[in-house]
Write a protein that holds these residues in place. Sequence first.
Motif, mmCIF file in Angstrom:
data_model
loop_
_atom_site.group_PDB
_atom_site.id
_atom_site.type_symbol
_atom_site.label_atom_id
_atom_site.label_comp_id
_atom_site.label_asym_id
_atom_site.label_seq_id
_atom_site.Cartn_x
_atom_site.Cartn_y
_atom_site.Cartn_z
ATOM 1 N N TYR A 348 2.276 13.562 -11.328
ATOM 2 C CA TYR A 348 2.115 12.335 -10.556
ATOM 3 C C TYR A 348 2.079 12.623 -9.063
ATOM 4 C CZ TYR A 348 3.203 9.957 -14.913
ATOM 5 O OH TYR A 348 3.195 9.510 -16.208
ATOM 6 N N ILE A 349 1.158 11.970 -8.390
ATOM 7 C CA ILE A 349 1.042 12.080 -6.942
ATOM 8 C C ILE A 349 1.262 10.691 -6.354
ATOM 9 C CG2 ILE A 349 -0.490 12.610 -4.992
ATOM 10 C CD1 ILE A 349 -1.157 14.160 -8.365
ATOM 11 N N TRP A 350 2.138 10.626 -5.378
ATOM 12 C CA TRP A 350 2.575 9.360 -4.792
ATOM 13 C C TRP A 350 1.983 9.297 -3.392
ATOM 14 C CZ3 TRP A 350 4.329 5.202 -6.931
ATOM 15 C CH2 TRP A 350 5.241 4.334 -6.336
ATOM 16 N N VAL A 351 1.054 8.381 -3.216
ATOM 17 C CA VAL A 351 0.267 8.337 -1.978
ATOM 18 C C VAL A 351 0.738 7.183 -1.106
ATOM 19 C CG1 VAL A 351 -2.078 8.252 -1.057
ATOM 20 C CG2 VAL A 351 -1.696 9.085 -3.400
ATOM 21 N N LYS A 352 1.064 7.487 0.146
ATOM 22 C CA LYS A 352 1.383 6.419 1.103
ATOM 23 C C LYS A 352 0.075 5.739 1.475
ATOM 24 C CE LYS A 352 4.282 4.330 3.963
ATOM 25 N NZ LYS A 352 3.641 3.060 3.558
ATOM 26 N N THR A 353 0.074 4.421 1.408
ATOM 27 C CA THR A 353 -1.166 3.714 1.749
ATOM 28 C C THR A 353 -1.454 3.882 3.238
ATOM 29 O OG1 THR A 353 -0.013 1.648 2.236
ATOM 30 C CG2 THR A 353 -0.770 1.966 -0.037
ATOM 31 N N PRO A 354 -2.744 3.945 3.611
ATOM 32 C CA PRO A 354 -3.072 4.095 5.032
ATOM 33 C C PRO A 354 -2.857 2.771 5.784
ATOM 34 C CG PRO A 354 -5.074 3.967 3.706
ATOM 35 C CD PRO A 354 -3.927 3.936 2.744
ATOM 36 N N ASN A 355 -2.517 2.852 7.022
ATOM 37 C CA ASN A 355 -2.425 1.680 7.914
ATOM 38 C C ASN A 355 -1.487 0.603 7.381
ATOM 39 O OD1 ASN A 355 -4.609 3.022 9.222
ATOM 40 N ND2 ASN A 355 -6.039 1.984 7.833
ATOM 41 N N ASP A 356 -0.419 1.018 6.720
ATOM 42 C CA ASP A 356 0.554 0.064 6.177
ATOM 43 C C ASP A 356 -0.076 -1.014 5.288
ATOM 44 O OD1 ASP A 356 2.799 1.265 7.289
ATOM 45 O OD2 ASP A 356 2.401 0.300 9.234
ATOM 46 N N SER A 382 10.338 -2.775 -5.489
ATOM 47 C CA SER A 382 10.016 -3.160 -4.116
ATOM 48 C C SER A 382 9.903 -1.947 -3.192
ATOM 49 C CB SER A 382 11.017 -4.177 -3.582
ATOM 50 O OG SER A 382 12.260 -3.575 -3.405
ATOM 51 N N SER A 383 10.640 -0.872 -3.478
ATOM 52 C CA SER A 383 10.499 0.319 -2.621
ATOM 53 C C SER A 383 9.209 1.082 -2.904
ATOM 54 C CB SER A 383 11.694 1.271 -2.804
ATOM 55 O OG SER A 383 12.865 0.687 -2.288
ATOM 56 N N GLY A 384 8.472 0.653 -3.920
ATOM 57 C CA GLY A 384 7.169 1.247 -4.198
ATOM 58 C C GLY A 384 6.062 0.578 -3.400
ATOM 59 N N GLU A 385 6.398 -0.523 -2.734
ATOM 60 C CA GLU A 385 5.408 -1.203 -1.887
ATOM 61 C C GLU A 385 4.948 -0.241 -0.795
ATOM 62 O OE1 GLU A 385 2.824 -2.835 -1.070
ATOM 63 O OE2 GLU A 385 3.766 -4.697 -1.786
ATOM 64 N N GLY A 386 3.631 -0.217 -0.581
ATOM 65 C CA GLY A 386 3.109 0.698 0.428
ATOM 66 C C GLY A 386 2.756 2.071 -0.137
ATOM 67 N N TYR A 387 2.829 2.191 -1.472
ATOM 68 C CA TYR A 387 2.449 3.458 -2.113
ATOM 69 C C TYR A 387 1.510 3.176 -3.290
ATOM 70 C CZ TYR A 387 6.450 5.441 0.380
ATOM 71 O OH TYR A 387 7.334 5.835 1.336
ATOM 72 N N LEU A 388 0.871 4.223 -3.756
ATOM 73 C CA LEU A 388 0.008 4.140 -4.938
ATOM 74 C C LEU A 388 0.195 5.419 -5.744
ATOM 75 C CD1 LEU A 388 -3.025 2.388 -5.591
ATOM 76 C CD2 LEU A 388 -3.591 4.824 -5.533
ATOM 77 N N ARG A 389 0.282 5.285 -7.065
ATOM 78 C CA ARG A 389 0.454 6.476 -7.912
ATOM 79 C C ARG A 389 -0.881 6.922 -8.481
ATOM 80 N NH1 ARG A 389 3.312 6.341 -13.790
ATOM 81 N NH2 ARG A 389 1.186 5.711 -14.290
ATOM 82 N N LEU A 390 -1.172 8.208 -8.326
ATOM 83 C CA LEU A 390 -2.327 8.790 -9.014
ATOM 84 C C LEU A 390 -1.810 9.804 -10.030
ATOM 85 C CD1 LEU A 390 -4.830 9.385 -6.060
ATOM 86 C CD2 LEU A 390 -4.892 7.548 -7.770
ATOM 87 N N THR A 391 -2.511 9.955 -11.135
ATOM 88 C CA THR A 391 -2.066 10.928 -12.132
ATOM 89 C C THR A 391 -3.092 12.040 -12.283
ATOM 90 O OG1 THR A 391 -3.029 10.223 -14.239
ATOM 91 C CG2 THR A 391 -1.221 8.891 -13.385
ATOM 92 N N ALA A 392 -2.588 13.186 -12.725
ATOM 93 C CA ALA A 392 -3.415 14.398 -12.824
ATOM 94 C C ALA A 392 -3.989 14.575 -14.223
ATOM 95 C CB ALA A 392 -2.570 15.608 -12.441
ATOM 96 N N PHE A 393 -3.920 13.529 -15.052
ATOM 97 C CA PHE A 393 -4.257 13.685 -16.473
ATOM 98 C C PHE A 393 -5.746 13.545 -16.775
ATOM 99 C CE2 PHE A 393 0.320 12.442 -17.132
ATOM 100 C CZ PHE A 393 0.717 13.659 -17.637
#
Lengths: 411, 411
Positions: A348-356, A382-393
């Motif tokens: 799993y890769i946890w990406v911070k969204t750009p520009n909030d 709620s602490s996941g707000e501002g992020y997106l999960r990508l998977t390597a599968f």
Amino acid sequence: MSVKINENYLLLQNSYLFIEIARRIDEFQKNNPEVDIIRMGIGDVTKPLTPTVLTAFKKAVVEMGDEKTFMGYGPEQGYPFLIKTIIKNDFEPLGVNLELDEVFISDGSKCDTGNIQEIFDLNNKIAVTDPVYPVYVDTNVMAGRTGHIKDNGMYEGLVYLPCIQENDFVPELPKEKVDIIYLCFPNNPTGTTLNKEQLTKFVEYAKENESIILFDAAYEKFITEDDVPHSIYEIDGAKEVAIEFRSFSKTAGFTGTRCAYTIVPKELKAVDSYGNLQSVNELWNRRQTTKFNGVSYPVQKAAEATFTEEGKKEIMDNIEYYMNNSKIIRESLANIGLNVYGGVNSPYIWVKTPNDMDSWDFFDLLLNEANVVGTPGAGFGSSGEGYLRLTAFNSLENTKEAMKRISELSF
Amino acid sequence: MSVKINENYLLLQNSYLFIEIARRIDEFQKNNPEVDIIRMGIGDVTKPLTPTVLTAFKKAVVEMGDEKTFMGYGPEQGYPFLIKTIIKNDFEPLGVNLELDEVFISDGSKCDTGNIQEIFDLNNKIAVTDPVYPVYVDTNVMAGRTGHIKDNGMYEGLVYLPCIQENDFVPELPKEKVDIIYLCFPNNPTGTTLNKEQLTKFVEYAKENESIILFDAAYEKFITEDDVPHSIYEIDGAKEVAIEFRSFSKTAGFTGTRCAYTIVPKELKAVDSYGNLQSVNELWNRRQTTKFNGVSYPVQKAAEATFTEEGKKEIMDNIEYYMNNSKIIRESLANIGLNVYGGVNSPYIWVKTPNDMDSWDFFDLLLNEANVVGTPGAGFGSSGEGYLRLTAFNSLENTKEAMKRISELSF
């Protein structure tokens, strides 16, 4: 009607995260039927069962067709042949000794992590990390251990341990005394881990506070760094405070085959209202023997084959394939200036969204502009707000194509 | 420790029936290693999977080894291919129409009948027949719907409906108003059934009292008499008051393969504390999607094959084989003057013990003198005292031999 429902179910949020995602994909695909969407959202594997596993699986099916080798009801706890090989391969090399009746085979870690709360009292104080795998929270809501959900998406009565950029996604110890702590490391969804020192602090907290840690190690086979424990039992004394959940789903491609296992050490005790110590192992055994009837025999034989020399090699090849995808995702997104986390010891890769940007907006942007599906972090808490999960599968080709498309966007 | 256990578990009786039976067999075998014991106790099948089922099972395993046909996570509720064929083969011929999302595939009726109570409030009043399949009782004890067990083996707070010689094993309607009634017909353990008129009375009771019937039809394929309903939905209006459980275990030999299904009609409602009607189907769907991850894909393909023309024929051949054993048991024991019940529409034969012997004494007598294992009726509840259950799942040869041995005893 006079039959009353379990009203705790009404406290649940209406839609499960992945249903909303599927709805948005469907809508987009309907309006853009020619577009080839690359799905990097749900954590489902794409590599088939490996040859060694397949051979054992087929052989066991054939046994089921012959009167002499047919298998009826097996032990609810799983067959000793599988339990023995798990102990020998997964735990002995770590210096962790387990007895046969400390390992329980099941049809999935979702079931086990969902059902485990049944054996504990409703008044125990529960802590979860935030973001979190929704099953931990929802099953406690359904059991009645929470109040209503608040505007921030948190349930009254639960303790949340934020895992955010600011703390390197390492949860702080609970500030108040809690009884049960759910930990999942390598983490779903953030892809980050705890090193030995960090996990030791939780075990020490549990000992001091007489708490129990429910440790979900479903992704341990993806660990690449030396300092990251594969099992919580690598920490001294953890058997007295921890249950560990493991699964064949992601490691051996068993998401559609269904097999998992849960470790409940005999050292682990909890109390009744008289203060008498009770064996948690015996409670779980009673739960499983009463409400479960064991895993399909051919599936257990297939799972056993993952531990043969050849099986282990094949499975590590698949994991390396996925981890190469992880690397490509991390590096491609870092190259275009995004902040990315996880992916080193996890698929799993946890990406911070750009520009909030908020996480559903970023989800929609990737879907509409790059035709790539991720999972909005806000769906995990709620602490996941501002992020997106990508998977390597996904496949290497799709992973590369997805990164190319995202890299062409301007944020 | 400060973690508190679910103390309801302490209300359970110490040992599960079949564990005590196994203990007595082990002890006897240890003292008599040369003796060939014939086991007619546990309701486990002996016939292997049939050729058609086996072919489909193998084919699906092979699919799991090919990237193009590999199956990852499936729907938690089961694959539509299986649900469709169940509706078409099991229900349409009875004039019962069901929608796809009214059928839930699972890994066993033990799980479903054990888990179903979770979606209902703890204050519902529960009725069970006596004798009874222990899972119905124990799962309600574990949830906290009962008080302590009394000297007669009955739990405070449960309503028991005796099924005894004097009422032809047909339970009377509850004298008090109850909310939820567990019924299993053809019955485990008595092997007796309800005819259409008798089952209709329960459906009418449920309508009048706004109750829900949990109808376990795991043995419906063993029905041979015309007047016995295969599904509770053959009774007018039953969809508004009943959930039905079915299984591939006994019919298709899936005790070690694991597949079952549960019908929750959309007409079925229960209330929340505001008196609002809530869909029981939606509650069960939420329960299953949150705590379960579907049945192994190859197992669902194997189950589908039981409904092909060839599959159905093979399975009926097996059932007829077992039912021939049933007939031999009934007739042999009647010939030596024992009172026997069941076995006409069921693989279970319920034997009245001779000379008012208690059921564990009769168990020990058969084990020690005839080396035949049955199940003591008292293990299924206090009204089972004075009975013993034999099953027809052994081979024809063993069944004949067991009857010969018992016939040589003098009571």
